[in-house]
Design a protein around this motif. Sequence first.
Motif, PDB file in Angstrom:
ATOM      1  N   UNK A 265       0.792  -1.239   0.000  1.00 55.27           N
ATOM      2  CA  UNK A 265       0.000   0.000   0.000  1.00 55.27           C
ATOM      3  C   UNK A 265       0.825   1.291   0.000  1.00 55.27           C
ATOM      4  N   UNK A 266       1.906   1.428   0.802  1.00 58.35           N
ATOM      5  CA  UNK A 266       2.673   2.673   0.717  1.00 58.35           C
ATOM      6  C   UNK A 266       3.266   2.928  -0.667  1.00 58.35           C
ATOM      7  N   UNK A 267       3.657   1.851  -1.378  1.00 58.57           N
ATOM      8  CA  UNK A 267       4.203   2.049  -2.719  1.00 58.57           C
ATOM      9  C   UNK A 267       3.107   2.431  -3.707  1.00 58.57           C
ATOM     10  N   UNK A 268       1.916   1.847  -3.566  1.00 55.41           N
ATOM     11  CA  UNK A 268       0.798   2.254  -4.415  1.00 55.41           C
ATOM     12  C   UNK A 268       0.479   3.725  -4.190  1.00 55.41           C
ATOM     13  N   UNK A 269       0.477   4.133  -2.910  1.00 54.69           N
ATOM     14  CA  UNK A 269       0.215   5.537  -2.586  1.00 54.69           C
ATOM     15  C   UNK A 269       1.247   6.448  -3.246  1.00 54.69           C
ATOM     16  N   UNK A 270       2.502   6.042  -3.217  1.00 60.83           N
ATOM     17  CA  UNK A 270       3.568   6.846  -3.827  1.00 60.83           C
ATOM     18  C   UNK A 270       3.387   6.930  -5.339  1.00 60.83           C
ATOM     19  N   UNK A 271       3.037   5.817  -5.981  1.00 60.93           N
ATOM     20  CA  UNK A 271       2.837   5.815  -7.435  1.00 60.93           C
ATOM     21  C   UNK A 271       1.630   6.659  -7.829  1.00 60.93           C
ATOM     22  N   UNK A 272       0.576   6.582  -7.038  1.00 58.25           N
ATOM     23  CA  UNK A 272      -0.596   7.416  -7.326  1.00 58.25           C
ATOM     24  C   UNK A 272      -0.209   8.887  -7.345  1.00 58.25           C
ATOM     25  N   UNK A 273       0.566   9.304  -6.354  1.00 54.13           N
ATOM     26  CA  UNK A 273       0.938  10.713  -6.241  1.00 54.13           C
ATOM     27  C   UNK A 273       1.904  11.135  -7.341  1.00 54.13           C
ATOM     28  N   UNK A 274       2.894  10.276  -7.634  1.00 49.26           N
ATOM     29  CA  UNK A 274       3.940  10.666  -8.578  1.00 49.26           C
ATOM     30  C   UNK A 274       3.503  10.504 -10.025  1.00 49.26           C
ATOM     31  N   UNK A 275       2.766   9.428 -10.335  1.00 45.26           N
ATOM     32  CA  UNK A 275       2.432   9.106 -11.727  1.00 45.26           C
ATOM     33  C   UNK A 275       0.996   9.441 -12.106  1.00 45.26           C
ATOM     34  N   UNK A 276       0.264  10.063 -11.195  1.00 47.40           N
ATOM     35  CA  UNK A 276      -1.090  10.495 -11.513  1.00 47.40           C
ATOM     36  C   UNK A 276      -2.067   9.357 -11.678  1.00 47.40           C
ATOM     37  N   UNK A 277      -1.889   8.279 -10.908  1.00 47.95           N
ATOM     38  CA  UNK A 277      -2.816   7.158 -10.946  1.00 47.95           C
ATOM     39  C   UNK A 277      -3.863   7.313  -9.844  1.00 47.95           C
ATOM     40  N   UNK A 278      -4.859   6.452  -9.870  1.00 49.49           N
ATOM     41  CA  UNK A 278      -5.898   6.485  -8.831  1.00 49.49           C
ATOM     42  C   UNK A 278      -6.221   5.068  -8.399  1.00 49.49           C
ATOM     43  N   UNK A 279      -5.189   4.304  -8.100  1.00 47.94           N
ATOM     44  CA  UNK A 279      -5.362   2.903  -7.728  1.00 47.94           C
ATOM     45  C   UNK A 279      -5.745   2.784  -6.255  1.00 47.94           C
ATOM     46  N   UNK A 280      -6.549   1.797  -5.905  1.00 48.39           N
ATOM     47  CA  UNK A 280      -6.844   1.572  -4.483  1.00 48.39           C
ATOM     48  C   UNK A 280      -5.548   1.282  -3.720  1.00 48.39           C
ATOM     49  N   UNK A 281      -5.434   1.865  -2.542  1.00 48.49           N
ATOM     50  CA  UNK A 281      -4.195   1.701  -1.767  1.00 48.49           C
ATOM     51  C   UNK A 281      -4.241   0.393  -0.986  1.00 48.49           C
ATOM     52  N   UNK A 282      -4.117  -0.685  -1.746  1.00 50.39           N
ATOM     53  CA  UNK A 282      -4.154  -2.052  -1.223  1.00 50.39           C
ATOM     54  C   UNK A 282      -2.992  -2.836  -1.833  1.00 50.39           C
ATOM     55  N   UNK A 283      -2.620  -3.986  -1.255  1.00 49.92           N
ATOM     56  CA  UNK A 283      -1.619  -4.822  -1.904  1.00 49.92           C
ATOM     57  C   UNK A 283      -2.046  -5.115  -3.340  1.00 49.92           C
ATOM     58  N   UNK A 284      -1.185  -4.821  -4.296  1.00 54.24           N
ATOM     59  CA  UNK A 284      -1.576  -4.879  -5.703  1.00 54.24           C
ATOM     60  C   UNK A 284      -0.577  -5.677  -6.524  1.00 54.24           C
ATOM     61  N   UNK A 285      -1.083  -6.385  -7.526  1.00 52.99           N
ATOM     62  CA  UNK A 285      -0.248  -7.103  -8.485  1.00 52.99           C
ATOM     63  C   UNK A 285      -0.399  -6.462  -9.856  1.00 52.99           C
ATOM     64  N   UNK A 286       0.741  -6.320 -10.547  1.00 52.99           N
ATOM     65  CA  UNK A 286       0.780  -5.818 -11.912  1.00 52.99           C
ATOM     66  C   UNK A 286       1.360  -6.939 -12.780  1.00 52.99           C
TER      67      UNK A 286
END
Length: 470
Positions: A265-286
Amino acid sequence: MGISALRPGTRNDTGIQAMSEDLRTRFGERFQTGEAIRAQHCHTTTWVPSQLPDGVVFVETVEDVKSVVRLAGQHEVPIIPFGAGSSLEGQTNAPSGGISLDFTRMNKVLSVNAEDLDCTVEAGITREELNEYLRDTGLFFPIDPGANATIGGMASTRASGTNAVRYGTMKDNVLAVTAVMADGEEIRTAHRARKSSAGYDLTRLLVGAEGTLGILTSVTLRLQGIPEEIAGGYCNFPTLQQACEAVIMTIQLGIPVARIELMNPPQVRACNAYSGLALPELPSLFLEFHGSPASVKLQSEAFGEIARDNGSSEFQWTANPEERAKIWKARHNVFWSAKGLRQGGTVIATDVCVPISRLAECITQTEADIEAHGLLGPIVGHVGDGNFHVSLVIDADNPAEIAAAEDFIARLNSRALAMDGTCTGEHGIGQGKQEFLVAELGGAVDVMRQIKRSLDPKNILNPGKIFALD
């Protein structure tokens, strides 16, 4: 010994001065000693303190490299190969002074054998330059460590990256190298045959040696056909354990996933802020799949079922290049997104690798340890092979934070080793992880020292990296 306790090695000032004079005569303007350019040849995206070389020589041919190595042997002066400077454990530092060999002008494609799916390139070409050259052949080189690193540097650190779960690491994709050894002679370790049982495997010895046994001048690589179709997407999970269970099931069922990356979640939060995404701040797989349109659709749907069985949100995937590129650009920018979490912060990027059956346990304990140390540290992982990275964001001028970071990293490495893992999946040892290499391999490090002494008796090839000789 923590990073903050690193000390310079013993300098040979007389030899350095004499060699510098010889290099100036031999190379003219291609030998530089200005402080700014010397600083550029030891500063990497790492927290390891800079240790400047005494000069930089821009080599253009194998004969240039051989000439520099022979002078280094004559004057007993260290030489440090330099590609793009993207290493993460101080591999390009000069703890005993010496001369940096800049390979950026040795960046030619020497041959492409499309029918055999291989090519030979000079060590200074970057992976992006190579793939641009290959584009019209229908082939590509799949190893992607994120940074636009040189092929020589990637081979020297045994790099991998997001595609490793399908295509392997550099050790799996290097067929042969040529290298200038400490005596100034160039050797070729193999031919282009896909397999050989001819003598010692010197290719594998030099791949991952970080320039301590020989200086790579060319690399022969396996290539892959550009996939007809590429699909990618993401999904999130209520817990880290469920995300990791989905990864394990995917690998065990043999679904040929090309990339499978985890963000906490902290990395998703960082990517949302830096890359302009709006992903749920949950454990995520790409994820990404390569193949024909039909096979990619089948693989994506099969993974979607696995994800749902493990509590995931719907797996949203697409074959649209622009949409895929946005997701993977955010993944490749995790270093900068982490840095953006704290104004003026310094990022300490570190990695470990464990068997995937222990991955969830290791990451969960690591998240708890980050919190216990009062640190900020997003996590991203190449989870298909059990490798994950922590990007600690600290105030590098705060001794208490440095001490906390060093203690955390020591505990992280010990945790990975206790789970039958490794202290580094792809960053290498350099200066930063030497004590953990000893903890990991014990007496095997003494065998490494014997090999080093045999091949480099004057200790001129990138000394002070991987292990201390004494």
